[in-house]
Design an enzyme around this catalytic site. Structure first.
Site, PDB file in Angstrom:
ATOM      1  N   ARG A 152      64.559   9.608  20.123  1.00  0.00           N
ATOM      2  CA  ARG A 152      63.592  10.690  20.288  1.00  0.00           C
ATOM      3  C   ARG A 152      64.136  11.916  19.552  1.00  0.00           C
ATOM      4  O   ARG A 152      65.345  12.063  19.369  1.00  0.00           O
ATOM      5  CB  ARG A 152      63.390  11.026  21.765  1.00  0.00           C
ATOM      6  CG  ARG A 152      62.868   9.885  22.618  1.00  0.00           C
ATOM      7  CD  ARG A 152      62.734  10.317  24.070  1.00  0.00           C
ATOM      8  NE  ARG A 152      62.190   9.264  24.921  1.00  0.00           N
ATOM      9  CZ  ARG A 152      62.913   8.410  25.628  1.00  0.00           C
ATOM     10  NH1 ARG A 152      64.252   8.499  25.601  1.00  0.00           N
ATOM     11  NH2 ARG A 152      62.349   7.496  26.367  1.00  0.00           N
ATOM     12  N   LYS A 176      65.564  10.823  28.609  1.00  0.00           N
ATOM     13  CA  LYS A 176      64.731  11.396  29.668  1.00  0.00           C
ATOM     14  C   LYS A 176      65.361  11.135  31.033  1.00  0.00           C
ATOM     15  O   LYS A 176      65.963  10.097  31.263  1.00  0.00           O
ATOM     16  CB  LYS A 176      63.331  10.795  29.614  1.00  0.00           C
ATOM     17  CG  LYS A 176      62.511  11.253  28.407  1.00  0.00           C
ATOM     18  CD  LYS A 176      61.098  10.712  28.482  1.00  0.00           C
ATOM     19  CE  LYS A 176      60.255  11.233  27.326  1.00  0.00           C
ATOM     20  NZ  LYS A 176      58.865  10.706  27.387  1.00  0.00           N
ATOM     21  N   HIS A 248      58.497  11.050  15.883  1.00  0.00           N
ATOM     22  CA  HIS A 248      58.101   9.890  16.679  1.00  0.00           C
ATOM     23  C   HIS A 248      57.586   8.761  15.792  1.00  0.00           C
ATOM     24  O   HIS A 248      57.649   7.588  16.175  1.00  0.00           O
ATOM     25  CB  HIS A 248      57.036  10.303  17.691  1.00  0.00           C
ATOM     26  CG  HIS A 248      57.283   9.742  19.062  1.00  0.00           C
ATOM     27  ND1 HIS A 248      58.468   9.918  19.745  1.00  0.00           N
ATOM     28  CD2 HIS A 248      56.498   8.981  19.872  1.00  0.00           C
ATOM     29  CE1 HIS A 248      58.400   9.308  20.919  1.00  0.00           C
ATOM     30  NE2 HIS A 248      57.221   8.735  21.011  1.00  0.00           N
ATOM     31  N   ARG A 251      60.448   6.613  15.110  1.00  0.00           N
ATOM     32  CA  ARG A 251      60.809   5.855  16.318  1.00  0.00           C
ATOM     33  C   ARG A 251      59.869   4.664  16.506  1.00  0.00           C
ATOM     34  O   ARG A 251      60.303   3.553  16.815  1.00  0.00           O
ATOM     35  CB  ARG A 251      60.763   6.792  17.518  1.00  0.00           C
ATOM     36  CG  ARG A 251      61.062   6.156  18.877  1.00  0.00           C
ATOM     37  CD  ARG A 251      61.190   7.268  19.910  1.00  0.00           C
ATOM     38  NE  ARG A 251      61.003   6.819  21.280  1.00  0.00           N
ATOM     39  CZ  ARG A 251      61.981   6.349  22.065  1.00  0.00           C
ATOM     40  NH1 ARG A 251      63.201   6.234  21.590  1.00  0.00           N
ATOM     41  NH2 ARG A 251      61.730   5.998  23.308  1.00  0.00           N
ATOM     42  N   HIS A 274      63.949   2.823  27.695  1.00  0.00           N
ATOM     43  CA  HIS A 274      62.981   2.623  28.771  1.00  0.00           C
ATOM     44  C   HIS A 274      63.639   2.147  30.056  1.00  0.00           C
ATOM     45  O   HIS A 274      62.992   1.967  31.056  1.00  0.00           O
ATOM     46  CB  HIS A 274      61.904   1.624  28.337  1.00  0.00           C
ATOM     47  CG  HIS A 274      60.925   2.199  27.362  1.00  0.00           C
ATOM     48  ND1 HIS A 274      59.657   2.587  27.703  1.00  0.00           N
ATOM     49  CD2 HIS A 274      61.050   2.478  26.045  1.00  0.00           C
ATOM     50  CE1 HIS A 274      59.033   3.075  26.652  1.00  0.00           C
ATOM     51  NE2 HIS A 274      59.855   3.004  25.625  1.00  0.00           N
ATOM     52  N   TYR A 283      80.214  -3.615  30.803  1.00  0.00           N
ATOM     53  CA  TYR A 283      78.790  -3.707  30.493  1.00  0.00           C
ATOM     54  C   TYR A 283      78.509  -3.099  29.138  1.00  0.00           C
ATOM     55  O   TYR A 283      77.752  -3.640  28.338  1.00  0.00           O
ATOM     56  CB  TYR A 283      77.950  -3.002  31.571  1.00  0.00           C
ATOM     57  CG  TYR A 283      76.470  -3.190  31.344  1.00  0.00           C
ATOM     58  CD1 TYR A 283      75.758  -2.326  30.536  1.00  0.00           C
ATOM     59  CD2 TYR A 283      75.794  -4.259  31.925  1.00  0.00           C
ATOM     60  CE1 TYR A 283      74.405  -2.505  30.310  1.00  0.00           C
ATOM     61  CE2 TYR A 283      74.447  -4.445  31.707  1.00  0.00           C
ATOM     62  CZ  TYR A 283      73.759  -3.564  30.899  1.00  0.00           C
ATOM     63  OH  TYR A 283      72.422  -3.768  30.678  1.00  0.00           O
TER      64      TYR A 283
END
Length: 304
Positions: A152, A176, A248, A251, A274, A283
């Site tokens: 972003r 976000k 965007h 993206r 997301h 991990y």
């Protein structure tokens, strides 16, 4: 059903033979249909489902996911066509008892969805960068990073040097909801950032508090969203691109090109931010290995 469900690879091979022998499709078209089936299989398997379990709601969720990821309307429509073809085949072969895809319609896309650039468009914008200008290397690195990592614009503006692992070729992004995620870097994006921070960035008089910010303006401040919008549109105009361009757009192009190249949907989701990621070292290591494979295998920049 009249017989046990065959393994997925068996279904896939038989479907490929059906596309060749009964429908007479070209190798490229068959490959696209099989990629669509693979993506759909990944989607349902992640939810613990198999083909006989599917309802129209599951298919609608799949389409919604594609739209949410910013996949181009053309690619979504093609994937819907691919899923419908596969479900029709499964019903014909009695692998499923009913075909919920008969109720699936292509969504109506509004004008709010951004354009998707072609790889040639991206190349033309990069070629339009004036490397003799004080911000030439920075701008080139920004394009490669937006397109090569799917960031972003806010993530790009706040990207920190300390969050880039140049040895293992990934960066950590705060997105976000203040959630962090791991993003593998394409080779061109990493190379352009290295050139920028070694050649152009040291000439700046960096303002206090901005020392760790990667991309700076000529006064040593971090970039604003508006600055990135403006120079991208200027580059698009210089490259002769008439599409409406924004950060965007790059993206969405990143996500669309990865999907069209056969990348795993879940990997694309994760790279776009997301989902949150675990912060444990193990991990991160395993995740970076898998996601980087997706970038290297399926991103156009690495297939050239």
């Amino acid at each position: 059903m009249t017989a046990p469900l065959p393994p997925y690879q068996t279904i896939r091979s038989r479907y490929d033979a059906y596309l060749l022998l009964e429908r007479g499709l070209s190798p490229n078209t068959r490959e696209a249909y099989l990629r669509d089936l693979d993506a759909f299989q990944d989607f349902i398997a992640a939810r613990g489902l198999d083909f006989p379990d599917l309802t129209i709601d599951h298919l609608a969720q799949f389409v919604t996911l594609l739209v949410d990821l910013g996949i181009s309307p053309r690619s979504v429509a093609r994937m819907i066509s691919g899923v419908k073809s596969a479900m029709k085949y499964l019903k014909t072969e009695r692998i499923i008892d009913h075909n919920p895809a008969l109720l699936l319609d292509a969504p109506r896309f509004g004008r709010h969805l951004p354009e998707v650039l072609s790889v040639d468009d991206i190349d033309d914008m990069i070629d339009a960068v004036d490397l003799e200008s004080p911000t030439g290397r920075r701008n080139r690195a920004i394009i490669e990073t937006l397109y090569g990592c799917g960031l972003r614009v806010s993530e790009l503006c706040n990207l920190e040097l300390s969050r880039i692992d140049f040895d293992h070729r990934f960066l950590v992004v705060t997105g976000k909801g203040n959630k962090q995620r791991l993003v593998p870097m394409s080779d061109p994006s990493l190379e352009e950032i290295e050139i920028y921070i070694n050649e152009e960035r040291p000439r700046l008089k960096i303002k206090p508090g901005e020392d760790d910010i990667v991309f700076l303006n000529v006064r040593g401040h971090r970039l604003t969203r508006q600055m990135v919008f403006i120079f991208l549109r200027q580059l698009a105009q210089a490259a002769g691109i008439t599409k409406t361009i924004s950060p965007h757009t790059l993206r969405h192009s990143f996500a669309t090109h990865l999907l069209e190249g056969g990348a795993n949907l879940r990997a694309i989701q994760q790279m776009l931010g997301h989902e949150s990621i675990s912060t444990t070292e193990i991990y991160l290591h395993l995740d970076n290995t898998r996601l980087r494979e997706e970038i290297l295998l399926h991103h156009p920049r690495n297939r050239k």
